[in-house]
Enzyme design. Structure first.
Site, short mmCIF file in Angstrom:
data_model
loop_
_atom_site.label_atom_id
_atom_site.label_comp_id
_atom_site.label_asym_id
_atom_site.label_seq_id
_atom_site.Cartn_x
_atom_site.Cartn_y
_atom_site.Cartn_z
N ARG A 7 0.87 -1.18 0.00
CA ARG A 7 0.00 0.00 0.00
C ARG A 7 0.90 1.23 0.00
O ARG A 7 2.11 1.13 0.13
CB ARG A 7 -1.03 -0.02 1.14
CG ARG A 7 -0.66 -0.65 2.44
CD ARG A 7 0.47 0.00 3.16
NE ARG A 7 0.24 1.42 3.34
CZ ARG A 7 1.19 2.30 3.56
NH1 ARG A 7 2.47 1.95 3.64
NH2 ARG A 7 0.92 3.59 3.70
N ASP A 15 -1.89 10.89 -1.97
CA ASP A 15 -2.33 9.88 -2.95
C ASP A 15 -2.69 10.50 -4.29
O ASP A 15 -2.61 9.86 -5.32
CB ASP A 15 -3.52 9.09 -2.39
CG ASP A 15 -3.04 8.16 -1.30
OD1 ASP A 15 -2.92 8.62 -0.14
OD2 ASP A 15 -2.72 7.00 -1.61
O1 MRU Z 1 -4.49 3.12 2.21
P1 MRU Z 1 -3.02 3.34 2.07
O2 MRU Z 1 -2.23 2.74 3.20
O3 MRU Z 1 -2.50 2.93 0.71
O4 MRU Z 1 -2.84 4.92 2.17
C1 MRU Z 1 -1.56 5.46 2.06
C2 MRU Z 1 -1.50 6.91 2.26
O5 MRU Z 1 -2.48 7.58 2.43
C3 MRU Z 1 -0.14 7.55 2.13
O6 MRU Z 1 -0.02 8.65 2.98
C4 MRU Z 1 0.05 8.01 0.68
O7 MRU Z 1 -0.19 6.96 -0.20
C5 MRU Z 1 1.41 8.56 0.44
S1 MRU Z 1 2.63 7.30 0.45
C6 MRU Z 1 4.13 7.95 0.06
#
Ligand code: MRU
Length: 343
Positions: A45, A236
């Protein structure tokens, strides 16, 4: 540190983040469907990491396609791209990486299938290597914003685990630490999936960087009573106007930072900027299974049966609360028109 994602001997190997911090396990993906499942189930993730993993998934899937003609091969690989793109909707890096793979496929139509398979694998590996270099550049730019002795609040995990290595927000922290700045990270636990408690704390501990974990609802009191100097998070998707989608709870941290007069920085590669999305309102927000909220890390239910839950995985922080966006190309300040020129 153990690589988050790598290609080895025809297999995509993932550090299974759903098991951390209690167990360090490698998930070996031998087909693209396993890669897709791993992304959907958060075994891997973080926006850059899922982009890199999906690219490797396309390459993995392509190796197994027996298309006797280029036309059939191309059709099958586009189908694989489509399946991988359907895994998670918010992080634009996923679509960005898959689009890069599609472009290679389209550009290689005159070549034999075996060569195209090789080119797809090379492209995926390039995306992986570039990601680490980009994060180091983000770290170099961002470390200028951190001073010796500062206390830094972060939310979720935007570290080595969320990327191919080094991290974005935690890349800035790492770079400052490598420069000898004595800093201390405060990590929101990040309900419901606990990326802060499980992952940020785990990887900072590996590097010996001081870290304290608190529950998400403690951030305001921490800022008011104990003192925080700066907040840094990942992203994201960043809309053209500078609105930032990141893990649910980021918006609350940004508003708190604003009220307390603290800088709120977003660290992300330029591939996270989506100029096709004009504002944060147009960013699709993933809704995840309610079970994530009903329990804490898969334990007994903490909500009475039959009571409704709401589980958006991300929220949007308006650009007005973002002090600066740190990318590999430099630091971008409001009003974010400059984002147009860095892509
Ligand atoms: O649901 P996730 O764990 O994939 O969410 C990840 C995040 O929100 C991070 O802060 C984002 O992807 C930035 S990672 C460098």
């Amino acid at each position: 540190m153990i690589p988050t994602v790598e290609w080895k001997d025809g297999v995509v190997r993932l550090l299974d983040q759903s098991r951390l911090p209690n167990s360090v396990e490698i998930l070996e993906c031998r087909d693209y469907q396993t890669v897709a499942r791993a992304i959907r189930e958060l075994k891997v993730r973080g926006a850059p990491a899922i982009g890199v993993t999906a690219a490797l998934g396309v390459a993995l899937g392509a190796q197994a396609v027996q298309g006797p003609t280029m036309e059939l091969f191309t059709k099958a690989v586009f189908g694989i791209c489509q399946e991988l793109a359907a895994t998670r909707p918010t992080a634009v890096n996923l679509f960005w990486a898959i689009d890069r793979m599609k472009r290679v496929l389209s550009a290689c139509q005159e070549n034999p299938v075996a060569l195209v398979k090789q080119r797809l694998l090379e492209e995926a590996q390039t995306i992986l290597e570039e990601d680490i270099a980009i994060n180091r550049a983000i770290g170099t730019h961002g470390a200028r914003l951190l001073q010796d002795g500062q206390r830094i609040l972060t939310h979720c995990n935007a570290g080595a685990l969320a990327t191919a290595g080094y991290g974005t927000a935690l890349g800035v922290v790492r770079a400052a630490w490598e420069q000898g700045k004595q800093i201390h990270v405060f990590a929101d636990e990040t309900r419901p999936v606990l990326q802060g408690a499980r992952l940020t704390a785990w990887e900072l501990k590996q590097d010996g960087i001081p870290v304290t974990v608190m529950t998400d609802n403690m951030a305001g009191a921490l800022m008011r009573q104990e003192g925080i100097d700066v907040c840094i998070v990942g992203a994201d998707r960043i809309a053209a106007n500078g609105d930032v989608a990141n893990k649910i709870g980021t918006y609350a941290v940004a508003v708190l930072a604003h009220v307390h007069g603290l800088p709120f920085y977003v660290a992300a590669p330029s591939s996270t900027v989506d100029l096709n999305t004009p504002t944060g309102d147009a960013i699709p927000i993933e809704q995840r299974d309610e079970q994530e909220v009903r329990t804490i890390n898969g334990g007994p239910a903490v909500i009475p049966d039959g009571v409704a839950v709401w589980n958006p995985a991300f929220d949007v922080t308006p650009a007005k609360y973002v002090t600066a966006i740190i990318t590999e190309k430099g630091i971008v300040r409001p009003g974010y028109e400059e984002l147009q020129s860095i892509i």
